[in-house]
Design a protein around this motif. Structure first.
Motif, mmCIF file in Angstrom:
data_model
loop_
_atom_site.group_PDB
_atom_site.id
_atom_site.type_symbol
_atom_site.label_atom_id
_atom_site.label_comp_id
_atom_site.label_asym_id
_atom_site.label_seq_id
_atom_site.Cartn_x
_atom_site.Cartn_y
_atom_site.Cartn_z
ATOM 1 N N LEU A 186 80.806 55.964 46.936
ATOM 2 C CA LEU A 186 79.613 55.686 47.209
ATOM 3 C C LEU A 186 78.794 56.406 46.084
ATOM 4 C CD1 LEU A 186 79.576 56.217 51.014
ATOM 5 C CD2 LEU A 186 79.612 54.092 49.765
ATOM 6 N N ALA A 187 77.588 55.613 45.797
ATOM 7 C CA ALA A 187 76.491 56.406 44.746
ATOM 8 C C ALA A 187 75.524 57.020 45.832
ATOM 9 C CB ALA A 187 76.077 55.147 43.973
ATOM 10 N N PHE A 188 75.475 58.528 45.934
ATOM 11 C CA PHE A 188 74.762 59.164 46.678
ATOM 12 C C PHE A 188 73.157 59.561 46.196
ATOM 13 C CE2 PHE A 188 79.038 60.114 48.289
ATOM 14 C CZ PHE A 188 78.837 60.020 49.692
ATOM 15 N N SER A 189 73.045 59.394 44.737
ATOM 16 C CA SER A 189 71.926 60.077 44.369
ATOM 17 C C SER A 189 71.601 59.623 42.794
ATOM 18 C CB SER A 189 72.382 61.655 44.319
ATOM 19 O OG SER A 189 73.624 61.717 43.626
ATOM 20 N N ALA A 190 70.589 60.256 42.343
ATOM 21 C CA ALA A 190 70.363 59.908 40.636
ATOM 22 C C ALA A 190 69.902 61.016 40.060
ATOM 23 C CB ALA A 190 69.133 58.791 40.732
ATOM 24 N N PHE A 191 70.634 61.431 39.118
ATOM 25 C CA PHE A 191 70.545 62.224 38.003
ATOM 26 C C PHE A 191 69.601 61.920 36.942
ATOM 27 C CE2 PHE A 191 71.736 64.650 34.133
ATOM 28 C CZ PHE A 191 71.781 65.877 34.558
ATOM 29 N N ARG A 192 68.508 62.806 36.819
ATOM 30 C CA ARG A 192 67.497 62.364 35.958
ATOM 31 C C ARG A 192 67.707 63.137 34.306
ATOM 32 N NH1 ARG A 192 62.598 60.242 37.222
ATOM 33 N NH2 ARG A 192 62.684 61.059 39.312
#
Length: 286
Positions: free
Chosen positions: A197-203
C-alpha cells in the motif's frame, strides 16, 4: 489490541523553518485522524512563522513545542515520549499522508502478528506533482538492512508502541541516519512485514537535509551497520562474502525496481488526486 476500532495512533511531525510546507503536512494528518488518535508537532525553534502556523492548528493537536533541540532525532524522541497510542509513526514537515492511510495502517496491524509494517510511497515535487512511485518491498527487512544497507520508506512505516519501548526508542545522538538506526533495531528485535500500500508522499524540495546531508547520512548509516554487523555476524570470511552478496543483491533489486515500478502513467498527477492504496503492478500489465 482487540480490533481496528481499538487501535489508536500517535503521529509526530518534527519541523524546522518549514513554513511553506507545514500547513499541508498538518492538514494531511488531521484529515486522517480518528477519535483517540493524537498528533504532536515538535518544532526546533524555527525563526520563520512556523510557531504561529502550529498555533493555528492547536485545537487538533495533543501537544506541540517550539524550542531549540539537537536535531530531528531529538525532536522525534520528545514527541514519542508524550505519545500514548497503540501505534506510532512520523511524517516530516513537507511530506503528506494520503487519505485513508491511518485507517489502512490500523487495519493491517490489527490483522497481522507484525510489530511493524512498511509500505510504498510517492515522490512529489514542490508543486505537489508526482515524480515517481516508490515501491518499498523487500522480503526480509532485517537482512535487507543489515546486509544490504536498505532503508524502508520512513513515511510509510507504522509500528506498535511496545516494540518502540522494547528497543529503547530513538537514538538522540544521531544527526542524519536516526531513521535507519531505529528501523534496523526494530527489524532485529521485532517482526516486520511489507504491505503493498502507498501510504504517503515524500516531497523533494530545495534545502532538504536528506539531499544536502547525503554524504553525512551514508557515513552515519555505515557506522550503524558496522556496529550491528559485528554484533550479529562477526567477521569471518564466509560471513564477509555473504555480506557482499547480500549487498549486491539488494542494490540490484533497488536498481531494477526503481525502473520497473515507477508508474509513468501517474507522473505529473497532483498528489491530492491519490488515495492510500495499491499502486502496483502498473496499469495494463496484468
Amino acid at each position: 489490541m482487540s480490533g481496528v476500532g481499538a487501535a489508536t495512533i500517535s503521529i509526530v511531525t518534527p519541523t524546522m523553518n518549514m513554513e511553506r510546507w507545514l500547513p499541508l503536512t498538518i492538514e494531511s494528518v488531521v484529515s486522517n485522524m480518528r477519535q483517540g488518535d493524537e498528533y504532536f508537532v515538535i518544532d526546533g525553534g524555527s525563526t520563520d512563522t512556523s510557531a504561529a502556523i502550529i498555533k493555528r492548528y492547536e485545537r487538533h493537536l495533543a501537544g506541540w513545542v517550539s524550542e531549540p533541540d539537537k536535531g530531528y532525532a531529538d525532536a522525534l524522541a520528545k514527541g514519542f515520549a508524550r505519545a500514548t497510542g497503540d501505534i506510532f509513526c512520523w511524517i516530516n514537515a513537507g511530506d503528506v499522508l494520503l487519505p485513508g492511510a491511518l485507517d489502512a495502517a490500523r487495519a493491517e496491524l490489527a490483522n497481522t502478528d507484525a510489530d511493524m509494517i512498511f509500505g510504498d510511497d510517492f515522490y512529489i515535487d514542490e508543486d505537489h506533482r508526482v515524480i515517481f512511485f516508490s515501491r518499498g518491498y523487500v522480503k526480509n527487512l532485517q537482512q535487507a538492512m543489515l546486509y544490504g544497507g536498505w532503508t524502508p520508506l520512513q513515511d510509510a512505516c507504522f509500528w506498535r508502541r511496545e516494540l518502540y519501548e522494547k528497543i529503547g526508542g530513538m537514538n538522540r545522538d544521531l544527526k542524519y541516519a536516526a531513521d535507519f538506526e531505529l528501523f534496523l533495531r526494530m527489524a532485529l528485535h521485532g517482526t516486520c512485514r511489507y504491505v503493498p500500500l502507498a501510504f504517503s508522499a515524500f516531497r523533494r524540495h530545495a534545502g532538504q537535509k536528506s539531499i544536502s546531508g547525503s554524504e553525512a547520512y551514508r557515513n552515519e548509516r555505515a557506522e550503524v551497520r558496522r556496529r550491528e554487523l559485528v554484533s550479529a555476524v562477526g567477521a569471518s570470511l564466509w560471513k564477509s562474502l555473504r555480506l557482499l552478496w547480500s549487498f549486491l543483491t539488494i542494490r540490484w533489486r533497488v536498481y531494477v525496481m526503481q525502473r520497473q515500478w515507477r508508474r509513468a502513467d501517474l507522473v505529473g498527477r497532483q498528489v491530492n488526486e491519490l488515495r492510500c492504496g495499491q499502486y502496483w503492478p502498473p496499469a495494463g500489465t496484468v
